[in-house]
Design an enzyme around this catalytic site. Structure first.
Site, short mmCIF file in Angstrom:
data_model
loop_
_atom_site.label_atom_id
_atom_site.label_comp_id
_atom_site.label_asym_id
_atom_site.label_seq_id
_atom_site.Cartn_x
_atom_site.Cartn_y
_atom_site.Cartn_z
N LYS A 13 0.84 -1.22 0.00
CA LYS A 13 0.00 0.00 0.00
C LYS A 13 0.87 1.26 0.00
O LYS A 13 0.66 2.17 -0.80
CB LYS A 13 -0.93 0.02 1.24
CG LYS A 13 -1.82 -1.21 1.36
CD LYS A 13 -2.72 -1.15 2.58
CE LYS A 13 -2.01 -1.19 3.92
NZ LYS A 13 -1.33 -2.47 4.23
N ARG A 87 -9.80 0.70 8.63
CA ARG A 87 -9.39 -0.67 8.98
C ARG A 87 -10.48 -1.41 9.74
O ARG A 87 -10.30 -2.57 10.09
CB ARG A 87 -8.17 -0.59 9.89
CG ARG A 87 -6.85 -0.84 9.20
CD ARG A 87 -5.78 -0.61 10.23
NE ARG A 87 -4.62 -1.39 10.01
CZ ARG A 87 -3.52 -0.92 9.40
NH1 ARG A 87 -3.50 0.29 8.91
NH2 ARG A 87 -2.47 -1.68 9.29
N ARG A 126 11.98 -5.47 5.00
CA ARG A 126 11.71 -4.05 4.71
C ARG A 126 12.59 -3.09 5.51
O ARG A 126 12.89 -3.32 6.68
CB ARG A 126 10.24 -3.73 5.04
CG ARG A 126 9.96 -2.23 4.99
CD ARG A 126 8.53 -1.87 5.07
NE ARG A 126 7.85 -2.44 6.21
CZ ARG A 126 6.53 -2.38 6.36
NH1 ARG A 126 5.79 -1.82 5.44
NH2 ARG A 126 5.97 -2.91 7.43
N ARG A 159 14.38 0.19 10.49
CA ARG A 159 13.47 -0.96 10.44
C ARG A 159 12.38 -0.70 11.48
O ARG A 159 12.67 -0.17 12.56
CB ARG A 159 14.21 -2.25 10.76
CG ARG A 159 15.27 -2.58 9.71
CD ARG A 159 15.42 -4.06 9.47
NE ARG A 159 16.53 -4.31 8.56
CZ ARG A 159 16.39 -4.76 7.32
NH1 ARG A 159 15.20 -5.02 6.83
NH2 ARG A 159 17.45 -4.97 6.56
N ARG A 171 -0.71 -8.70 13.54
CA ARG A 171 -1.21 -7.74 12.54
C ARG A 171 -2.05 -8.46 11.49
O ARG A 171 -3.09 -7.95 11.05
CB ARG A 171 -0.02 -7.02 11.87
CG ARG A 171 0.59 -5.94 12.76
CD ARG A 171 2.01 -5.62 12.37
NE ARG A 171 2.14 -4.98 11.07
CZ ARG A 171 3.29 -4.86 10.42
NH1 ARG A 171 4.41 -5.33 10.95
NH2 ARG A 171 3.34 -4.26 9.25
P1 AP5 Z 1 4.86 -1.59 1.84
O1 AP5 Z 1 4.55 -0.77 0.65
O2 AP5 Z 1 5.60 -0.97 2.98
O3 AP5 Z 1 3.54 -2.36 2.35
P2 AP5 Z 1 2.28 -1.83 3.16
O4 AP5 Z 1 1.09 -2.50 2.60
O5 AP5 Z 1 2.27 -0.34 3.21
O6 AP5 Z 1 2.62 -2.49 4.56
P3 AP5 Z 1 2.55 -1.93 6.04
O7 AP5 Z 1 3.29 -2.94 6.89
O8 AP5 Z 1 3.04 -0.52 6.13
O9 AP5 Z 1 1.06 -2.00 6.33
P4 AP5 Z 1 0.40 -2.07 7.66
O10 AP5 Z 1 -1.00 -1.92 7.25
O11 AP5 Z 1 0.70 -3.24 8.51
O12 AP5 Z 1 1.09 -0.87 8.50
P5 AP5 Z 1 0.61 0.58 8.91
O13 AP5 Z 1 1.81 1.44 8.92
O14 AP5 Z 1 -0.58 0.98 8.13
O15 AP5 Z 1 5.69 -2.88 1.31
C1 AP5 Z 1 6.18 -3.85 2.22
C2 AP5 Z 1 7.54 -4.36 1.70
O16 AP5 Z 1 7.34 -5.06 0.47
C3 AP5 Z 1 8.55 -3.24 1.39
O17 AP5 Z 1 9.85 -3.69 1.71
C4 AP5 Z 1 8.43 -3.04 -0.14
O18 AP5 Z 1 9.64 -2.58 -0.75
C5 AP5 Z 1 8.08 -4.45 -0.61
N1 AP5 Z 1 7.23 -4.47 -1.79
C6 AP5 Z 1 6.20 -3.62 -2.09
N2 AP5 Z 1 5.62 -3.98 -3.26
C7 AP5 Z 1 6.30 -5.10 -3.69
C8 AP5 Z 1 6.17 -5.94 -4.84
N3 AP5 Z 1 5.24 -5.72 -5.79
N4 AP5 Z 1 7.02 -7.00 -4.95
C9 AP5 Z 1 7.98 -7.23 -4.02
N5 AP5 Z 1 8.17 -6.46 -2.92
C10 AP5 Z 1 7.33 -5.41 -2.76
O19 AP5 Z 1 0.10 0.32 10.40
C11 AP5 Z 1 0.99 0.02 11.46
C12 AP5 Z 1 0.21 -0.05 12.77
O20 AP5 Z 1 -0.39 1.22 13.06
C13 AP5 Z 1 -0.96 -1.04 12.81
O21 AP5 Z 1 -0.54 -2.35 13.12
C14 AP5 Z 1 -1.85 -0.41 13.90
O22 AP5 Z 1 -1.35 -0.69 15.19
C15 AP5 Z 1 -1.70 1.07 13.64
N6 AP5 Z 1 -2.71 1.61 12.69
C16 AP5 Z 1 -2.45 2.17 11.47
N7 AP5 Z 1 -3.60 2.56 10.88
C17 AP5 Z 1 -4.59 2.21 11.73
C18 AP5 Z 1 -6.02 2.32 11.66
N8 AP5 Z 1 -6.62 2.86 10.59
N9 AP5 Z 1 -6.74 1.85 12.69
C19 AP5 Z 1 -6.15 1.32 13.80
N10 AP5 Z 1 -4.82 1.17 13.92
C20 AP5 Z 1 -4.04 1.62 12.90
#
Ligand code: AP5
Length: 213
Positions: A13, A87, A126, A159, A171
């Protein structure tokens, strides 16, 4: 155009949101980034959510809805990309109400489908630029050999504390229990576009571009 990028942790994402920001002048609204910023700046809210995030649990609806509400009042440019929000069903309802209030519409919800095995491999490899947040991956998008971020030239890389096997398990559990029902919710509303999230980053970007029209 206002869109949601919906998918499990590691679906890509954040990576795809940055491509849309560059290509379409859209604004990325990542609740994960907002919460990480709050915790690193040591605000009271940041301190409250730090342990929740590290465990891999979801932060309360009230907090994240408040964060988004604040951002919707700012500059809109080419539209908003909601990354990691909503979410829960309560967050989805709240977003609908907020957009209605500001006279905005939701144009599409892009579901990024990636199997669990690939998610684990992606997340554990990552890292991100400490200055601009550019996302790297030891296997598929390594940090440039000169040690400088390709986007901003920064030389520090981080990281995430929740990118470990135990937090990731939680997660994923949270995603399947609380977030995946949104796929049916937006399908029923006629907004859902499902995209295969496996393949090269540019390939996935092409599929998203096609889905958005
Ligand atoms: P990346 O693009 O970073 O993936 P992502 O989908 O953004 O993953 P996240 O881990 O950031 O999502 P998340 O939803 O767990 O975390 P968030 O920060 O929202 O890609 C991942 C890796 O893959 C990278 O190394 C990239 O280079 C690689 N990659 C990408 N595309 C690729 C491809 N096509 N092929 C190969 N490799 C590829 O949330 C974190 C925490 O915050 C949550 O756990 C929660 O506690 C809290 N939180 C956030 N939002 C909310 C909400 N709305 N409600 C409640 N709690 C929340």
């Amino acid at each position: 155009m206002n869109i949601i990028l919906l998918g499990p942790p590691g679906a890509g994402k954040g990576t795809q949101a940055r491509i849309l920001v560059d290509g379409r002048n859209m604004i990325q609204l990542s609740t994960g980034d907002m919460l990480r910023e709050a915790r690193s700046s040591g605000t009271e809210m940041g301190n409250r959510v730090a342990a929740v995030m590290d465990r891999g649990d979801l932060v309360t609806d009230e907090i994240v809805i408040g964060l988004i509400e604040e951002k919707l009042q700012g500059d809109k440019q080419g539209g908003f990309i909601f990354d990691g929000f909503p979410r829960t069903l309560a967050q989805a309802d709240a977003l609908g109400a907020l957009l209605e209030k500001t006279g905005e519409a939701l144009d599409a919800v892009v579901e990024m489908r990636v199997d669990d095995e690939a998610l684990v491999a992606r997340i554990t490899a990552r890292s991100t630029c400490g200055d601009c947040g550019e996302v790297y991956n030891d296997l598929t998008k390594p940090i440039p050999a000169d040690g400088k971020c390709s986007n901003c030239g920064g030389t520090t890389f981080k990281r995430r504390a929740d990118d470990n096997a135990e937090s990731l398990k939680q997660r994923l559990m949270e995603y399947y229990k609380k977030t995946s029902p949104l796929i049916g919710y937006y399908y029923a509303k006629g907004d859902l576009k499902s995209v295969d999230g496996l393949g090269e980053i540019d390939e996935v970007a092409g599929r998203i571009a096609k889905a958005l029209g």
